[in-house]
Design a protein around this motif. Sequence first.
Motif, PDB file in Angstrom:
ATOM      1  N   ARG A   1      32.663  33.684  44.080  1.00 14.77           N
ATOM      2  CA  ARG A   1      33.472  33.530  45.294  1.00 14.77           C
ATOM      3  C   ARG A   1      34.956  33.722  44.988  1.00 14.77           C
ATOM      4  NH1 ARG A   1      31.317  30.997  49.634  1.00 14.77           N
ATOM      5  NH2 ARG A   1      33.100  29.618  49.930  1.00 14.77           N
ATOM      6  N   LEU A   2      35.407  33.204  43.861  1.00 13.94           N
ATOM      7  CA  LEU A   2      36.802  33.368  43.452  1.00 13.94           C
ATOM      8  C   LEU A   2      37.126  34.846  43.250  1.00 13.94           C
ATOM      9  CD1 LEU A   2      39.549  32.221  42.440  1.00 13.94           C
ATOM     10  CD2 LEU A   2      38.473  31.972  40.197  1.00 13.94           C
ATOM     11  N   ALA A   3      36.279  35.551  42.517  1.00 16.72           N
ATOM     12  CA  ALA A   3      36.509  36.974  42.259  1.00 16.72           C
ATOM     13  C   ALA A   3      36.439  37.794  43.546  1.00 16.72           C
ATOM     14  CB  ALA A   3      35.500  37.501  41.241  1.00 16.72           C
ATOM     15  N   MET A   4      35.474  37.500  44.387  1.00 14.53           N
ATOM     16  CA  MET A   4      35.342  38.259  45.639  1.00 14.53           C
ATOM     17  C   MET A   4      36.585  38.078  46.513  1.00 14.53           C
ATOM     18  SD  MET A   4      32.652  39.997  45.340  1.00 14.53           S
ATOM     19  CE  MET A   4      32.377  40.642  46.960  1.00 14.53           C
ATOM     20  N   ALA A   5      37.107  36.876  46.568  1.00 16.08           N
ATOM     21  CA  ALA A   5      38.280  36.610  47.405  1.00 16.08           C
ATOM     22  C   ALA A   5      39.555  37.163  46.788  1.00 16.08           C
ATOM     23  CB  ALA A   5      38.418  35.111  47.644  1.00 16.08           C
ATOM     24  N   GLU A   6      39.783  36.866  45.535  1.00 16.18           N
ATOM     25  CA  GLU A   6      41.056  37.206  44.896  1.00 16.18           C
ATOM     26  C   GLU A   6      41.135  38.675  44.472  1.00 16.18           C
ATOM     27  OE1 GLU A   6      43.855  35.184  44.325  1.00 16.18           O
ATOM     28  OE2 GLU A   6      42.858  33.759  45.659  1.00 16.18           O
ATOM     29  N   HIS A   7      40.089  39.180  43.861  1.00 15.70           N
ATOM     30  CA  HIS A   7      40.136  40.551  43.330  1.00 15.70           C
ATOM     31  C   HIS A   7      39.772  41.600  44.392  1.00 15.70           C
ATOM     32  CE1 HIS A   7      40.256  43.489  40.079  1.00 15.70           C
ATOM     33  NE2 HIS A   7      39.185  44.045  40.627  1.00 15.70           N
TER      34      HIS A   7
ATOM     35  N   TYR B   1      39.505  35.215  35.337  1.00 17.97           N
ATOM     36  CA  TYR B   1      38.945  34.039  35.992  1.00 17.97           C
ATOM     37  C   TYR B   1      38.162  33.263  34.953  1.00 17.97           C
ATOM     38  CZ  TYR B   1      40.085  36.920  39.978  1.00 17.97           C
ATOM     39  OH  TYR B   1      40.753  37.706  40.867  1.00 17.97           O
ATOM     40  N   PHE B   2      38.288  31.948  34.997  1.00 19.03           N
ATOM     41  CA  PHE B   2      37.617  31.126  33.994  1.00 19.03           C
ATOM     42  C   PHE B   2      37.169  29.802  34.589  1.00 19.03           C
ATOM     43  CE2 PHE B   2      42.173  30.500  33.726  1.00 19.03           C
ATOM     44  CZ  PHE B   2      42.332  29.130  33.659  1.00 19.03           C
TER      45      PHE B   2
ATOM     46  N   ALA C   1      47.665  27.222  33.276  1.00 16.86           N
ATOM     47  CA  ALA C   1      47.489  28.662  33.022  1.00 16.86           C
ATOM     48  C   ALA C   1      47.264  29.441  34.310  1.00 16.86           C
ATOM     49  CB  ALA C   1      46.328  28.903  32.060  1.00 16.86           C
ATOM     50  N   THR C   2      46.797  28.784  35.358  1.00 16.75           N
ATOM     51  CA  THR C   2      46.544  29.494  36.612  1.00 16.75           C
ATOM     52  C   THR C   2      47.834  29.867  37.336  1.00 16.75           C
ATOM     53  OG1 THR C   2      46.329  27.479  37.961  1.00 16.75           O
ATOM     54  CG2 THR C   2      44.319  28.355  36.916  1.00 16.75           C
ATOM     55  N   PHE C   3      48.974  29.401  36.848  1.00 13.57           N
ATOM     56  CA  PHE C   3      50.249  29.798  37.440  1.00 13.57           C
ATOM     57  C   PHE C   3      50.646  31.209  37.003  1.00 13.57           C
ATOM     58  CE2 PHE C   3      50.516  25.145  37.658  1.00 13.57           C
ATOM     59  CZ  PHE C   3      50.694  25.023  39.026  1.00 13.57           C
ATOM     60  N   LEU C   4      49.961  31.749  36.024  1.00 11.80           N
ATOM     61  CA  LEU C   4      50.184  33.134  35.631  1.00 11.80           C
ATOM     62  C   LEU C   4      49.588  34.049  36.698  1.00 11.80           C
ATOM     63  CD1 LEU C   4      49.144  32.837  31.881  1.00 11.80           C
ATOM     64  CD2 LEU C   4      51.474  33.024  32.776  1.00 11.80           C
ATOM     65  N   ASP C   5      50.230  35.176  36.920  1.00 13.68           N
ATOM     66  CA  ASP C   5      49.714  36.133  37.903  1.00 13.68           C
ATOM     67  C   ASP C   5      48.302  36.575  37.529  1.00 13.68           C
ATOM     68  OD1 ASP C   5      52.010  36.067  39.411  1.00 13.68           O
ATOM     69  OD2 ASP C   5      52.898  37.826  38.456  1.00 13.68           O
ATOM     70  N   ARG C   6      47.506  36.765  38.550  1.00 13.46           N
ATOM     71  CA  ARG C   6      46.163  37.342  38.432  1.00 13.46           C
ATOM     72  C   ARG C   6      45.205  36.491  37.598  1.00 13.46           C
ATOM     73  NH1 ARG C   6      46.456  42.748  40.357  1.00 13.46           N
ATOM     74  NH2 ARG C   6      44.458  43.133  39.374  1.00 13.46           N
ATOM     75  N   THR C   7      45.377  35.171  37.668  1.00 15.01           N
ATOM     76  CA  THR C   7      44.443  34.269  37.008  1.00 15.01           C
ATOM     77  C   THR C   7      43.856  33.314  38.032  1.00 15.01           C
ATOM     78  OG1 THR C   7      46.130  32.613  36.498  1.00 15.01           O
ATOM     79  CG2 THR C   7      45.700  34.295  34.815  1.00 15.01           C
ATOM     80  N   GLY C   8      42.699  32.778  37.733  1.00 12.05           N
ATOM     81  CA  GLY C   8      42.075  31.789  38.601  1.00 12.05           C
ATOM     82  C   GLY C   8      41.082  30.955  37.821  1.00 12.05           C
ATOM     83  N   MET C   9      40.854  29.741  38.303  1.00  8.94           N
ATOM     84  CA  MET C   9      39.973  28.808  37.602  1.00  8.94           C
ATOM     85  C   MET C   9      39.093  28.090  38.622  1.00  8.94           C
ATOM     86  SD  MET C   9      41.112  25.467  35.379  1.00  8.94           S
ATOM     87  CE  MET C   9      41.660  24.568  36.826  1.00  8.94           C
TER      88      MET C   9
END
Length: 181
Positions: free
Chosen positions: A67-73, A7-8, A32-40
Amino acid sequence: MCSSDLYFVQIAPFAYGPPNVGPLLREAQTRATFLDRTGMVVISDLVDNVKDIHPQNKKDVADRLFRLAMAEHYGRKVGPYKSPEMDHFAIEGNKIRIHFKNADNGLEARKGELQEFLIAGEERKFVKALARIEGNTVVVSSPEIKNPVAVRFGFANESMPNLFSKDGLPVNLFRTDHWED
């Protein structure tokens, strides 16, 4: 084997001066966020000084990353956490309608009329555009462009657009063209 997510934070609006490299970098980060397991997270609204590449508002930047990490990871329900992004567009006569993803509750303009929209015809000359929100779309036009073919939003080094989701997240920059700058 351990799996990891990346995440970045999207690079902040900054007064790079010519050339217009900031939006190209932000666009590359978005791709770059189209790669699996990435978020911005988008922070174009959290900048208080475009001459300082490090925004002072670290708390809100960290909150968006959290919030991104809590939701996605971790799969936690944290409410809306993704900035709206252009999904697709349609040319409708002398206008272009932009459709968005991550804007389920609608869009809003903050502090006046929508800003930072440009529109071009086949000659590829961009001019300042008029833009209005219609539901979860934005309709873009200009009296100078009779047959539009492309729209750009927030596509300048120092862009801090005022288009947001009604959930309070800034819309990510975009362009509908793939023209060389």
